[in-house]
Write an enzyme that holds these catalytic residues in place. Sequence first.
Site, PDB file in Angstrom:
ATOM      1  N   TRP A 188       0.864  -1.177   0.000  1.00 42.85           N
ATOM      2  CA  TRP A 188       0.000   0.000   0.000  1.00 42.85           C
ATOM      3  C   TRP A 188       0.902   1.229   0.000  1.00 42.85           C
ATOM      4  O   TRP A 188       1.822   1.329   0.811  1.00 42.85           O
ATOM      5  CB  TRP A 188      -0.907   0.037   1.242  1.00 42.85           C
ATOM      6  N   GLU A 229      -2.977  -3.078  -2.566  1.00 41.12           N
ATOM      7  CA  GLU A 229      -4.136  -2.480  -1.903  1.00 41.12           C
ATOM      8  C   GLU A 229      -4.432  -1.094  -2.439  1.00 41.12           C
ATOM      9  O   GLU A 229      -3.619  -0.180  -2.318  1.00 41.12           O
ATOM     10  CB  GLU A 229      -3.879  -2.414  -0.393  1.00 41.12           C
ATOM     11  N   LYS A 231      -6.540   2.526  -2.646  1.00 44.63           N
ATOM     12  CA  LYS A 231      -6.954   3.493  -1.629  1.00 44.63           C
ATOM     13  C   LYS A 231      -7.832   4.541  -2.286  1.00 44.63           C
ATOM     14  O   LYS A 231      -7.679   4.835  -3.478  1.00 44.63           O
ATOM     15  CB  LYS A 231      -5.733   4.154  -0.987  1.00 44.63           C
ATOM     16  N   ASP A 262      -9.562  -3.384   0.830  1.00 48.84           N
ATOM     17  CA  ASP A 262      -9.837  -2.922   2.187  1.00 48.84           C
ATOM     18  C   ASP A 262     -11.243  -2.340   2.187  1.00 48.84           C
ATOM     19  O   ASP A 262     -11.496  -1.313   1.556  1.00 48.84           O
ATOM     20  CB  ASP A 262      -8.810  -1.861   2.596  1.00 48.84           C
ATOM     21  N   HIS A 265     -12.087   1.289   2.790  1.00 54.23           N
ATOM     22  CA  HIS A 265     -11.875   2.287   1.752  1.00 54.23           C
ATOM     23  C   HIS A 265     -13.112   2.467   0.875  1.00 54.23           C
ATOM     24  O   HIS A 265     -13.034   3.070  -0.197  1.00 54.23           O
ATOM     25  CB  HIS A 265     -10.686   1.903   0.869  1.00 54.23           C
ATOM     26  N   HIS A 289      -8.698  -6.858   3.635  1.00 57.26           N
ATOM     27  CA  HIS A 289      -8.504  -6.031   4.812  1.00 57.26           C
ATOM     28  C   HIS A 289      -9.893  -5.641   5.311  1.00 57.26           C
ATOM     29  O   HIS A 289     -10.578  -4.837   4.678  1.00 57.26           O
ATOM     30  CB  HIS A 289      -7.690  -4.771   4.489  1.00 57.26           C
ATOM     31  N   ASP A 297     -12.736   5.240   4.687  1.00 59.95           N
ATOM     32  CA  ASP A 297     -11.325   5.170   5.077  1.00 59.95           C
ATOM     33  C   ASP A 297     -11.042   5.592   6.510  1.00 59.95           C
ATOM     34  O   ASP A 297     -10.153   6.397   6.770  1.00 59.95           O
ATOM     35  CB  ASP A 297     -10.487   6.032   4.126  1.00 59.95           C
ATOM     36  N   ASP A 299     -10.832   3.155   9.152  1.00 56.23           N
ATOM     37  CA  ASP A 299     -10.124   2.074   9.843  1.00 56.23           C
ATOM     38  C   ASP A 299     -10.647   1.833  11.254  1.00 56.23           C
ATOM     39  O   ASP A 299      -9.873   1.688  12.201  1.00 56.23           O
ATOM     40  CB  ASP A 299      -8.617   2.345   9.873  1.00 56.23           C
ATOM     41  N   ASP A 329      -7.570  -4.639   9.238  1.00 56.11           N
ATOM     42  CA  ASP A 329      -6.770  -3.411   9.184  1.00 56.11           C
ATOM     43  C   ASP A 329      -7.508  -2.326   9.940  1.00 56.11           C
ATOM     44  O   ASP A 329      -8.506  -1.784   9.460  1.00 56.11           O
ATOM     45  CB  ASP A 329      -6.544  -2.989   7.732  1.00 56.11           C
TER      46      ASP A 329
END
Length: 422
Positions: A188, A229, A231, A262, A265, A289, A297, A299, A329
Amino acid sequence: MVSEKAVETAYQVAKERYAEVGVDTEKVLKKLQNIRVSLPCWQGDDIHGFLTPDAALSGGIGVSGNYPGIARTPEELTNDLDEAFKLIPAKQRLQLHQIYAVTDGKKKDVSEVGPEDFKFWVDWAKKNDIYLDFNPTFFSSPKVKENMTLASPEKSVRDYWIQVGKNARAISNYFGEEQKAQSIDNFWIMDGMKDEPISRLDPRERLIDSLDQINEEKYDEKNTMESYEGKLFGTGVESYTVGSHLFYNNYALTRGKDWCMDIGHFHEAEDPSDYLSSFLAFGKGMFLHLSRPVHWDSDHVPAMNDMLIKMMRALVRDNLLSKTVIGLDFFDASINRVSAWVIGTRSAQKALLLALLAPIDQLKDAENHYDYTLRLAETEELKSFPFGAVWDEFCLRNNVPVGMDWYQELKDYEKNVQFKRN
């Protein structure tokens, strides 16, 4: 304390109920036992690592909160992980970032870190039967130039980060050789721009070239596999992200690598579970993730919400578990950091168990014969089946606390270990 007898009694009832619709709970528990979830080591210390632990975070990453008891050394971090694994059923995996190298007092730049600097982690992992995954660190460094690393217009900047990436692949390969199981090496990067770029293609072509150079050396895939990954955006790169979802989706497909998705995201109103079958119909594999998006985003620690349940159902219903490594994540310093590992992992396991506790073949047969009435009726009835009793039995068989019993154990650890660090 939860009564073992009560757990056993409830499980026998649940076992019979699921058997009525053709689900063998014993087979389900055996399958769940062998699915390892990869925890993020960085939850334990707010992504500081051990190379430059006092460096300020940068690259679109920020950790909020200041709960006492943060891990400050490799020993404190592994002690916290040991405590978390005591409260999580079955054996799991752990993701390490490059900045978590243990150099035994030698001052090293991230570009100089190699396999020898992770012997501490390999020894710990072998002792605890934990598989290690890896992440090269492309952020929080003065070598990041104007929010660019591998996509930088400056060759010297790209060359520096290419070396970081090459070292990361060697470290991941070392993990795989030592643990006799594949280590996922997840890339990433934060590269992007705060305002609209003139060219969106030029940085992506530079990124392709950089990644291809990193991948020049061939490693046995039984030891290591790269994943990429995408984003959406981050602080300082709000307008343009070089490594977008679609970019890495295509890079993984054309290079025979894994794609990392992820779900943190994605917007909370999206359904990222649909991407699983769309990509894996063509792709080699996927590294997930799992986190919890709150307006993109963020997390957050995974909760067993609709998005997480849909992700696990997609993996189970389309038989994609063999092509997927489930990772987490998140980083949250507003709560006890060990509790975040426990809550997040147990939530992921619960969602996976719920997905497994369904007569998939029967439902697929109904669908293929246009019996949509049965499909809807049975999936709705399953929502009120005693899934929680099966989860409690799973915890009991793994000698981990059932229900909220884990919380008191954690509070004792917090009082006797974590709070004494401050």
